[in-house]
Write an enzyme that holds these catalytic residues in place. Sequence first.
Site, PDB file in Angstrom:
ATOM      1  N   ASN A   6      35.779  42.702  29.611  1.00 56.17           N
ATOM      2  CA  ASN A   6      36.293  43.111  30.915  1.00 56.17           C
ATOM      3  C   ASN A   6      36.176  41.954  31.894  1.00 56.17           C
ATOM      4  O   ASN A   6      35.078  41.517  32.211  1.00 56.17           O
ATOM      5  CB  ASN A   6      35.481  44.324  31.405  1.00 56.17           C
ATOM      6  CG  ASN A   6      35.935  44.796  32.767  1.00 56.17           C
ATOM      7  OD1 ASN A   6      37.020  44.449  33.221  1.00 56.17           O
ATOM      8  ND2 ASN A   6      35.108  45.587  33.421  1.00 56.17           N
ATOM      9  N   CYS A   7      37.302  41.447  32.329  1.00 55.75           N
ATOM     10  CA  CYS A   7      37.281  40.279  33.217  1.00 55.75           C
ATOM     11  C   CYS A   7      37.750  40.626  34.616  1.00 55.75           C
ATOM     12  O   CYS A   7      38.055  39.749  35.411  1.00 55.75           O
ATOM     13  CB  CYS A   7      38.190  39.182  32.690  1.00 55.75           C
ATOM     14  SG  CYS A   7      38.015  38.858  30.956  1.00 55.75           S
ATOM     15  N   VAL A   8      37.901  41.885  34.936  1.00 52.92           N
ATOM     16  CA  VAL A   8      38.472  42.231  36.236  1.00 52.92           C
ATOM     17  C   VAL A   8      37.482  43.061  37.048  1.00 52.92           C
ATOM     18  O   VAL A   8      36.775  43.906  36.500  1.00 52.92           O
ATOM     19  CB  VAL A   8      39.804  42.996  36.067  1.00 52.92           C
ATOM     20  CG1 VAL A   8      40.464  43.231  37.405  1.00 52.92           C
ATOM     21  CG2 VAL A   8      40.742  42.218  35.160  1.00 52.92           C
TER      22      VAL A   8
ATOM     23  N   MET B 183      42.056  42.642  29.397  1.00 52.10           N
ATOM     24  CA  MET B 183      41.073  42.200  30.387  1.00 52.10           C
ATOM     25  C   MET B 183      40.294  43.364  30.993  1.00 52.10           C
ATOM     26  O   MET B 183      39.584  43.195  31.981  1.00 52.10           O
ATOM     27  CB  MET B 183      41.730  41.377  31.503  1.00 52.10           C
ATOM     28  CG  MET B 183      42.384  40.115  30.975  1.00 52.10           C
ATOM     29  SD  MET B 183      43.234  39.191  32.237  1.00 52.10           S
ATOM     30  CE  MET B 183      41.831  38.554  33.136  1.00 52.10           C
TER      31      MET B 183
END
Lengths: 349, 117, 426
Positions: free
Chosen positions: C241-243, C209
Site C-alpha cells: 500500500n503506497c497511498v 498501490m
Amino acid sequence: MAKLRIVHYINQFFAQIGGEEMADYKPELREGCIGPGLAFNQAFGEDAEIVATVICGDSYFNENLDEAKATVLEMIKSQNPDLFIAGPAFNAGRYGVACGTITAAVKSELGIPCLTAMYEENPGADMFKNQVYIVPTKNSAVGMRDAVKKMVPLALKLAHGEEIGASCVEHYMPNGIRKNFFEKKRGSARAVDMLLAKMAGKPFTTEFPMPDFDRVTPNPAVKDMAHATIALVTSGGIVPKGNPDHIESSSASKYGEYDLEGVMDLTADTYETAHGGYDPVYANQDADRVLPVDVMRDLEREGVIGKLHRYFYTTVGNGTAVKNAKRYASEFAQELLKANVNAVILTST
Amino acid sequence: MEIIVTNNPRVRDAYSANHEIHFISGDFSCVLIAARDLIHKGFRLLTHPLSGSVKPNETPFKSILLCSGSGIDLPSLSMIENALDACRKFPIKYPEMPDAMRDDFSLIDYTLFSSAI
Amino acid sequence: MKLEVGYIDIRDICFADSSRLEDGVLYLDKNALSEIVLEDKNISKVEFEIAKPGDSIRITPVKDVIEPRVKVEGPGGIFPGVISKVTTVGSGKTHVLRGSAIVTTGKIVGFQEGIIDMSGPGADYTPFSKTLNLVVNMTPVEGLAQHEHEHANRMAGLRIAAYVGELGKNAVPDETRVYETPSIKEGLEKYPDLPRVAYIEMLQSQGLMHDTYVYGVDAKRTLSTIITPTELMDGAIISGNCVSACDKNTTYHHLNNPVVHDLLEKHGKELNFVGIIITNENVYLADKERSSDWTAKLAEFLSLDGAIISQEGFGNPDTDLIMNCKKVEAKGIPTCIITDEYAGRDGSSQSLADADASATAVVTGGNANELITLPKLDKVIGDLSVVDRIAGGFNGNMAEDGSITVELQAITGATNEMGFNKLSAR
C-alpha cells in the site's frame, strides 16, 4: 507589563443582590470585582485584574433580550477591556443563556477575547459552545475553585492571542473544531483500556463522538392519499418576498406561518429564502425548489392528494439550536392537528 | 441493468463494448453528482464512491458502478451524500497537471474500479 | 502457538567492505546490497543512504518501511509466501534487529507519498525518525508499467530486509520475550474468568498501490479469516500500500502491530487474547457486506466478549469500519474502533465518511488535514520536487526559505489507525 483589564459579567444572585425575587434587576456597571470576581483576581495575580463588573438580573436579561444585550455590551465597551469573562453560571439555566449570549456578542461585535463557564447540561452550553469557549463546571457553586483554576490559563492564552489547543488539553467544551495533540499513551493502549472499561460496564470517554443521530420512528403510511390533507413545512427558510417576520439567516429565533390560499406557484417575485450558509440563487429563482407548492397543486388537481393545507410553516435550519427547532415544531404541530392535517412533507435546503 | 458513471476515458474505453457508460465531462464531484441523480431515480451503488486512498479532487478521476432497482436505495443515498460531503473538504489540487501524472491518476482509478468488476 | 523473540538492539549502522553485525553495529556492504536489488531486471539503478535519528535529513517519497528479522528456529522463514516458502510461521524463535529499518523510496507514479523527517518538528509525527534507517532509492528501467514497478520496489525492500535480518541470526539478543497464544480450549480452561477479546484487523485491499498480502495472497481475494499474533511477528502480512502515507500500515507496522502487543501485555491478566480476525476493505460493496458478515460470524464463533477493530486508509474503508463495528456490536459484542480523521484544515468538517450510533468507543489518530510547516533540512534523500504532488502537499507550499507546509497526511505513519502513535484529536 501592565495588568490586563478584565470586565466580568455576573447575575443578581452572585452579586449578592438577591435571589429569584431580584431577577428583574436591570443592568448595572460597578467598578472593581464582586463575589466570584475575587477568586479570579487572586488567581490572575499580577497578570490581570477585573476592572469592572456588569450585573444583570436573569429574568430581566432573558425577557428583554435585545435591550439588555445592547446595554450590557455598551457597559463592557466603555471599560475598554482586554478580556471579558462571564459567569461561571453552573446549572442556572437563564444565567447560562445570558452568559452565552453576552460572550457571543462580545466576541462578534466587540472582537474582545472572551470566555464563559457553566455546567454541561445548562441549556446555555448547547446553545453557545460552538460559538464561544465555554469551560465545563460542576452543577453548583461548589465547583467555583475548580472552574477558576481552569478558566484563568485559558483566559490568559486567549488574551495573549496564543493558539488554543485541543478541548481536553485547554479545558473547554468540545466545540466541533478538531485539534490534534499528543496523548500520554499510544492509541492501541488507549483502545485496550477503553474496551476493558466498556466490557466491564465502567464509564469511558470516546475520543470521537459519533454525530448525533436523532432518529424518529416513522408514522404508519397514509392509506387514503386521495382524501388526505397534506401540509408543507420547511427548514429551508422560504418566506414571502421581503421576509416580513425577519426570520434570521442563521440561529433562527422564530418560525413563520404563511397563507397559501390561491398560491399556485412560487416565483422569484413573490417568495425567497431567508436561509444563510448556502447558495440561495436557485431557491430565490424558484422557491418551489425548496417548498414544492407547484407540484402539490398538480397533485391536488390530479386527485393524487385531497388538498394542500392552507398554511405552510417555515424556519431557517442554519445553526438553529435543536432545542429551539423542537419547540417550534411542537407548537405548529398542534396547529396542524387542529386543522386535521393527515401528513406533512418536510423539506430542508 | 448495470451502468458505469465515469469521467475517466480509460475506464470508458475499456468497458464501453459490453457495459452501459454514462460518461461525464467534468471533475470528481460531477461524477458523484451524476451518480446521486441516478440513485434518486432508483439506481443502487455497487462500488464505493470513495474507492481509493487518493483523495477526492487530488485525483481528478472517479468511476462508479451502479445497477437499476426499484425504489430509492437509502444506504446508497446516504453513502453518496457522505461522499459528496467528503469531496467538499478537499479543494481541487492540480487545476493543471502534467499529462504523465494525469495518466497515472487515470490508471489508478481504472485499476481500483477493475478490482470490483 | 509459541514464539520466542530475541531483540538485538541496533546502536549504529554504517557502510563497510563486508556485511556483518558486531556489538549492535550493523556494517553493510553496498555492493552486496546492490546485487540483491538489481537481481530484478526491472530495476536499473539503486542508491543506498543511511539516515539516523537527529540527522538533518528528509526522506521522500517513502514507499514502505520494513524491520529486519530472521527466523532462527522453527518452521518456515521470514515473509512466508513472498520471500520464504509458504510454511505456517509464528512458532520457534525469531531475531529482531530492533531500532533499525529498511526504507524504500522511488517514484512510481507522478503524484507521490510519504515524508520522513529525521529531525525538526516533522520528526515528532513519524515513528521512523527514531529508527536507524537504511534507505533504498530505486530507479526502474525505462517504460516499466506502474504495477510492475510497484512490485519490483516492494520485493526489493523485502529482499534487503531479509538479507539484513540474516546478519542477526547468530547474535545474542539483548532481550528475549516469549509470546504464546493458547488454543481455544486451552484458553478457556486457563482463563475461565477473563473476558475473551479478539483483534479485528482491516487490511487495505482496493487495487494497484492499495494492496496487502497475507502469506503472499492478495487480501482482496480473501475471505475474513483467523490468524495468530505470532504469525504477524514473522511477516505473514506485508504491505503493498503506497497511498495515504499518514494512515497506511507499512510492513514495519504489521511486524510490530501495536494492538497485538498491547493486548498481549494484558493477556492472562485482565483479558484472554483469543486471536486476530483479518478482513479486507474492497471496493465492491457486496464484498464489504460479505467480509463484514464473516467478521461478525467469526467474532460470534469465537465467543468473544469484546473486540478492537483497526482500520487502514481513508474514505472507502470508513464504510468497512462502520459495517464491522455495527455487525459485531449487533451480536452483543462490545467494540472499540481505531481510526483517524479528515476534519479539514480548520478541523471543522465531519471527520469520517461514515458513522453509526453503535460506534460508542472510538480512538483517533488525529486530524490528517491539520497543517504543519517543515523547515528546510540539509539533505533530501529521494526527490523533493514531488513534495507539492504528495498527498497532503499543495501547489505553492514551498516557501522561499526552503520550508514546506503540508497536511499531516503527507507524513509517513502520522495518524496511524492501528494506534501506533500518541497523536490524537478532540
